[in-house]
Scaffold this motif. Structure first.
Motif, PDB file in Angstrom:
ATOM      1  N   LEU A 111       5.511   6.490  -6.552  1.00  0.00           N
ATOM      2  CA  LEU A 111       4.756   7.292  -5.596  1.00  0.00           C
ATOM      3  C   LEU A 111       5.034   8.778  -5.816  1.00  0.00           C
ATOM      4  O   LEU A 111       6.118   9.157  -6.243  1.00  0.00           O
ATOM      5  CB  LEU A 111       5.137   6.915  -4.162  1.00  0.00           C
ATOM      6  N   ALA A 114       5.383  14.017  -2.534  1.00  0.00           N
ATOM      7  CA  ALA A 114       4.947  14.293  -1.158  1.00  0.00           C
ATOM      8  C   ALA A 114       4.961  13.017  -0.323  1.00  0.00           C
ATOM      9  O   ALA A 114       5.353  13.027   0.842  1.00  0.00           O
ATOM     10  CB  ALA A 114       3.551  14.917  -1.158  1.00  0.00           C
ATOM     11  N   THR A 115       4.532  11.907  -0.925  1.00  0.00           N
ATOM     12  CA  THR A 115       4.539  10.637  -0.215  1.00  0.00           C
ATOM     13  C   THR A 115       5.956  10.145   0.018  1.00  0.00           C
ATOM     14  O   THR A 115       6.284   9.607   1.083  1.00  0.00           O
ATOM     15  CB  THR A 115       3.745   9.583  -1.002  1.00  0.00           C
ATOM     16  N   ALA A 118       7.241  12.131   2.917  1.00  0.00           N
ATOM     17  CA  ALA A 118       6.571  11.796   4.176  1.00  0.00           C
ATOM     18  C   ALA A 118       6.994  10.431   4.711  1.00  0.00           C
ATOM     19  O   ALA A 118       7.025  10.211   5.921  1.00  0.00           O
ATOM     20  CB  ALA A 118       5.054  11.839   3.986  1.00  0.00           C
ATOM     21  N   THR A 119       7.323   9.519   3.816  1.00  0.00           N
ATOM     22  CA  THR A 119       7.669   8.163   4.235  1.00  0.00           C
ATOM     23  C   THR A 119       9.176   7.946   4.360  1.00  0.00           C
ATOM     24  O   THR A 119       9.609   6.858   4.740  1.00  0.00           O
ATOM     25  CB  THR A 119       7.107   7.133   3.240  1.00  0.00           C
ATOM     26  N   ARG A 167      -1.386   2.910  -5.040  1.00  0.00           N
ATOM     27  CA  ARG A 167      -0.546   3.962  -4.459  1.00  0.00           C
ATOM     28  C   ARG A 167      -1.031   4.335  -3.054  1.00  0.00           C
ATOM     29  O   ARG A 167      -0.226   4.540  -2.145  1.00  0.00           O
ATOM     30  CB  ARG A 167      -0.525   5.192  -5.365  1.00  0.00           C
ATOM     31  N   HIS A 168      -2.349   4.439  -2.886  1.00  0.00           N
ATOM     32  CA  HIS A 168      -2.888   4.770  -1.564  1.00  0.00           C
ATOM     33  C   HIS A 168      -2.601   3.647  -0.561  1.00  0.00           C
ATOM     34  O   HIS A 168      -2.189   3.917   0.575  1.00  0.00           O
ATOM     35  CB  HIS A 168      -4.395   5.039  -1.667  1.00  0.00           C
ATOM     36  N   SER A 171       1.070   3.628   0.231  1.00  0.00           N
ATOM     37  CA  SER A 171       1.415   4.755   1.102  1.00  0.00           C
ATOM     38  C   SER A 171       1.063   4.456   2.548  1.00  0.00           C
ATOM     39  O   SER A 171       1.828   4.785   3.471  1.00  0.00           O
ATOM     40  CB  SER A 171       0.703   6.027   0.643  1.00  0.00           C
ATOM     41  N   LEU A 175       3.875   4.453   5.444  1.00  0.00           N
ATOM     42  CA  LEU A 175       3.811   5.377   6.576  1.00  0.00           C
ATOM     43  C   LEU A 175       4.007   4.621   7.888  1.00  0.00           C
ATOM     44  O   LEU A 175       4.692   5.096   8.799  1.00  0.00           O
ATOM     45  CB  LEU A 175       2.486   6.137   6.576  1.00  0.00           C
TER      46      LEU A 175
END
Length: 297
Positions: A111, A114-115, A118-119, A167-168, A171, A175
């Motif tokens: 990933l 940034a991900t 964020a996670t 990946r999306h 993510s 999250l």
């Protein structure tokens, strides 16, 4: 998590297992599969031996209870619970429990940064055992099912787009998982604060006669383990250490500000035997009660 990569021992003699890229569909940096006897998702890993991994493992359970060791602490997971093992952590599977549910593994670097931030992928302060509520569980389950569909579909998209979609989807799931982990940690801190406050107040009332951690735990209705966790979270020390520091503080006050004989000072802080009081005081301060008083006068 079919581990065909083998493992290498680190300096502690614990084997470290790398993410098995070769057994992942299309060679992407993640895997998702059922946890069940007919699915050898843990082939090659020493299930009942302590071992280390250099990738993430998230287990969502549909059965249980299962006792799983992570960083030398035992966690019991049941249906609807999740366990999150992070890279570098040691863990061990239970010999007697049947693991049922879905397991997700992720390779570090799959990933974008940034991900990852964020996670909270590397928030080792967050609890590994997560117990979502019904709505949270429904969201996590739905997100994980969508991720599994994308993972198994290697026909409808080119590999580059397949990896991007994964990946999306990953993510989105992470999250949700990160929010649950952060919420669980905050709830745990609030509980620890309440537990510690009650313990602190009880010690303040009882330290002249009660130096027993078990006695305080019983009086407050907590297990000894709960008390240890709460006090360590609040002060960084054990309940016994906290009690002893309060006793020493009171003894120092009495030695400094009163003319009570040493034996009477000991009695005032719970030591009827003067010799035991002197040993206790010397152990924690490096000087005898007599020497401490003499230094101040």
């Amino acid at each position: 998590m079919e581990d065909d990569s083998g493992g290498h021992p680190d300096r502690e003699g614990i084997k470290t297992f790398a993410f098995p890229v070769g057994s992942s569909r299309a060679g992407v940096g993640m895997q998702i599969s059922p946890m069940a006897p007919e699915y050898p998702w843990h082939t090659g890993a020493p299930l009942d031996r302590v071992h280390r991994i250099d990738f993430h493992v998230v287990m969502l359970f549909t059965g249980g209870p299962v006792t799983h060791m992570i960083d030398f602490a035992e966690y019991q997971a049941s249906a609807g619970d999740l366990l999150w093992v992070r890279p570098g952590q040691v863990h061990r599977f239970s010999r007697r429990s049947g693991y049922r549910g879905t397991v997700l593994t992720m390779q570090p670097g799959f990933l974008p940064r940034a991900t990852v931030e964020a996670t909270g992928l590397y928030r080792y302060d967050l609890p590994p055992l997560l117990r979502p509520g019904p709505a949270q569980l429904a969201g996590l389950t739905g997100s994980l099912e969508q991720l599994e569909r994308e993972y198994t579909d290697t026909e409808t998209l080119p590999l580059s787009l397949h990896a991007a979609v994964l990946r999306h989807s990953l993510s989105a799931f992470l999250l949700r998982l990160a929010h649950l982990a952060a919420s669980s940690a905050e709830a745990g801190r609030r509980q620890a604060d309440t537990t510690f406050t009650r313990f602190r107040d009880a010690v303040e009332r009882g330290f002249p006669t009660n130096h027993s951690v078990s006695a305080y735990a019983d009086a407050l209705g907590y297990s000894r383990r709960t008390l240890v966790r709460a006090v360590r979270a609040a002060t960084g020390e054990t309940p016994k250490g906290f009690i002893d520091k309060r006793v020493i503080l009171e003894a120092k006050r009495l030695l400094a500000h009163t003319d009570l004989p040493i034996g009477r000072v000991g009695v005032a802080v719970g030591f009827p035997d003067p010799a035991n009081f002197s040993k206790f005081f010397h152990l924690h301060t490096g000087v005898t009660p007599v020497a401490f008083r003499a230094e101040l006068r």
